[in-house]
Write a protein that holds these residues in place. Sequence first.
Motif, short mmCIF file in Angstrom:
data_model
loop_
_atom_site.label_atom_id
_atom_site.label_comp_id
_atom_site.label_asym_id
_atom_site.label_seq_id
_atom_site.Cartn_x
_atom_site.Cartn_y
_atom_site.Cartn_z
N ASP A 206 97.89 59.91 -61.98
CA ASP A 206 97.92 59.27 -60.70
C ASP A 206 96.64 59.55 -59.60
O ASP A 206 96.37 58.64 -58.80
CB ASP A 206 99.39 60.05 -60.06
CG ASP A 206 99.59 61.56 -60.34
OD1 ASP A 206 98.31 62.09 -60.45
OD2 ASP A 206 100.52 61.72 -60.53
N ASP A 207 96.09 60.81 -59.69
CA ASP A 207 94.93 60.85 -58.93
C ASP A 207 93.65 60.36 -59.75
O ASP A 207 93.48 61.08 -60.91
CB ASP A 207 94.78 62.12 -58.48
CG ASP A 207 95.54 62.60 -57.33
OD1 ASP A 207 96.46 61.46 -56.81
OD2 ASP A 207 95.91 63.72 -56.89
N ILE A 208 92.71 59.49 -59.27
CA ILE A 208 91.38 59.32 -60.25
C ILE A 208 90.28 59.05 -59.01
O ILE A 208 90.41 58.11 -58.40
CB ILE A 208 91.82 57.97 -60.95
CG1 ILE A 208 93.04 58.06 -61.84
CG2 ILE A 208 90.55 57.45 -61.70
CD1 ILE A 208 93.37 56.59 -62.61
N THR A 209 89.62 59.92 -59.15
CA THR A 209 88.26 59.97 -58.22
C THR A 209 87.29 59.54 -58.95
O THR A 209 86.14 59.70 -58.11
CB THR A 209 88.12 61.46 -57.56
OG1 THR A 209 87.57 62.23 -58.51
CG2 THR A 209 89.52 62.00 -56.95
N LEU A 210 87.28 59.30 -59.98
CA LEU A 210 85.93 58.39 -60.72
C LEU A 210 85.62 57.21 -59.90
O LEU A 210 86.53 56.47 -60.06
CB LEU A 210 86.23 58.19 -61.99
CG LEU A 210 86.15 59.54 -62.98
CD1 LEU A 210 87.24 60.29 -62.92
CD2 LEU A 210 85.83 58.93 -64.42
N PRO A 211 84.51 57.01 -59.54
CA PRO A 211 84.27 55.89 -58.67
C PRO A 211 84.48 54.42 -59.33
O PRO A 211 84.56 53.51 -58.56
CB PRO A 211 82.88 56.05 -58.14
CG PRO A 211 82.25 56.83 -59.24
CD PRO A 211 83.24 57.77 -59.90
N ASP A 212 84.34 54.37 -60.63
CA ASP A 212 84.28 52.89 -61.39
C ASP A 212 84.70 53.22 -62.90
O ASP A 212 83.82 53.98 -63.44
CB ASP A 212 83.00 52.36 -61.10
CG ASP A 212 83.13 50.91 -61.48
OD1 ASP A 212 84.21 50.36 -62.08
OD2 ASP A 212 82.65 50.00 -60.77
N LEU A 213 85.46 52.47 -63.43
CA LEU A 213 85.83 52.70 -64.80
C LEU A 213 85.41 51.27 -65.74
O LEU A 213 86.09 51.11 -66.70
CB LEU A 213 87.33 53.04 -64.99
CG LEU A 213 87.58 54.35 -64.61
CD1 LEU A 213 89.26 54.49 -64.54
CD2 LEU A 213 87.01 55.55 -65.46
#
Length: 469
Positions: A206-213
């Motif tokens: 639910d939390d994803i702080t990676l800037p780009d996947l």
Amino acid sequence: MVAMATGSSLLLLLLLLLVAPPFSSSAVVRPGRFNTKAVRSIINRSAKEFLKDRAQQGVTDFSGRRTNDDQLGSSAADTYGAFIFELSVGTSPQQIPVIMDITSELIWVQCGSCTATSCLRYTPLDTTTFMPDLSRYVGCDTQYCQMVVPGVQPKCNSQYPACRYELDFYAADAINPTWYTSGYLANETFNFDTASVAGIVFGCSDDITLPDLAGSSGFLGFNRGALSLVTQLQITSFSYFIAPDDTGSNFVSWNWDEDGAPAAVGSRRKSQSTPLLAPTANQNPYYYVKLTGLLVDGQPLTSIPAGTFDAQPDGSGGVYMSTTLPVTYLKEAAYNALRRELVSKIQSQGVIPVDTPGDLYHLCFLTQYFANAKVPTLALVFDGADATMELTVNNYFFDLPDGQTCMSILPSTDVSVLGSLLQAGKTMTYDIHGGQLMFQTAAGVPARSPVPLIATLLIAWVLGLQTLL
């Protein structure tokens, strides 16, 4: 997502594996294959970002030592060098794009809805999101939860009894924030063409702080850990090919045996092999190999101290493979020896390295002069009979848009990591049950696969590096 064939479809199986080594088994073997195409603009942008920003941080430590904090995630997962393909999840299948990572364990995807008050996400608004059945959560009292947070009593209550996890990908410093993902464990049915496998454990983030996947929703853990797809599907072998330019076809393929019996891996003419080393109790469950030396213009670099590439009892050192880290890291002593030899040979032709103040490790030349130089050849020597991997210049030098050509090999204080760029142009086959890594120079794979169902794939590097020149 995955094209399947039964054991009776022998002709189809042989056509499927024209480039990868052929496989056979007396039990039912399920082969899967994914074709990809290159995203050149993303790769070029990623190369510039990585070599100009990350390389200037100096000697890097990509430790292979096992800790509770990093055993589920890749130690190099702050870059995305990835095969991205559609994963079919659920009994009412949803197509979720994921990044294949051979150094990560956990399978995780972006799940559920997100509002500013309930979760934190840096991913773009159009990122594909899996809508899970919340009744399929994995409880805190299960063995799977202990695999995610070993020795830690998760915080659970009657209102939210799911096992929570958090994976750090990049530690914060004065400039960069911490990148992480957190969520809960669930289990679902994963669909592979005609086969469906129930009860696959994965992470709903639910939390994803990676800037780009790179347009994906999460990671497909493919290392040797207990929660990886390799272990849960009992994959016996897998292969991939990274095309050296835009004209080639990239692919990922794997074999798994629904009865759990190992599939035999046949040898293929002109392929070379080296043992896959089993990780020790102090190492992460990566794919380790024994690198014994380097050849420059066919001559061994004798200035590399003996034992430079050896793993140590505490889990440090050694050499492992990566599909997420685009560049290669060599133990500092080996890097220094290689750098000296390359500089000496190139500089003797009047081509001088670019002097970058404060940057002692980033080896670059002006492209206009480097293009006319005779670049020394490089080869990796592995343990095994005639196990030498010959490289092209594009495997270890990369042209940047600013008119410089830089070496895509950097120094490490600990473990050595052989990145994706170094592997481009070769079919890499991991025979897990046979304990062998096979590599073979190949022109590519057929543009059209003979299997009846093909998933659309991309190969992309975001905040990473690949050369497709």
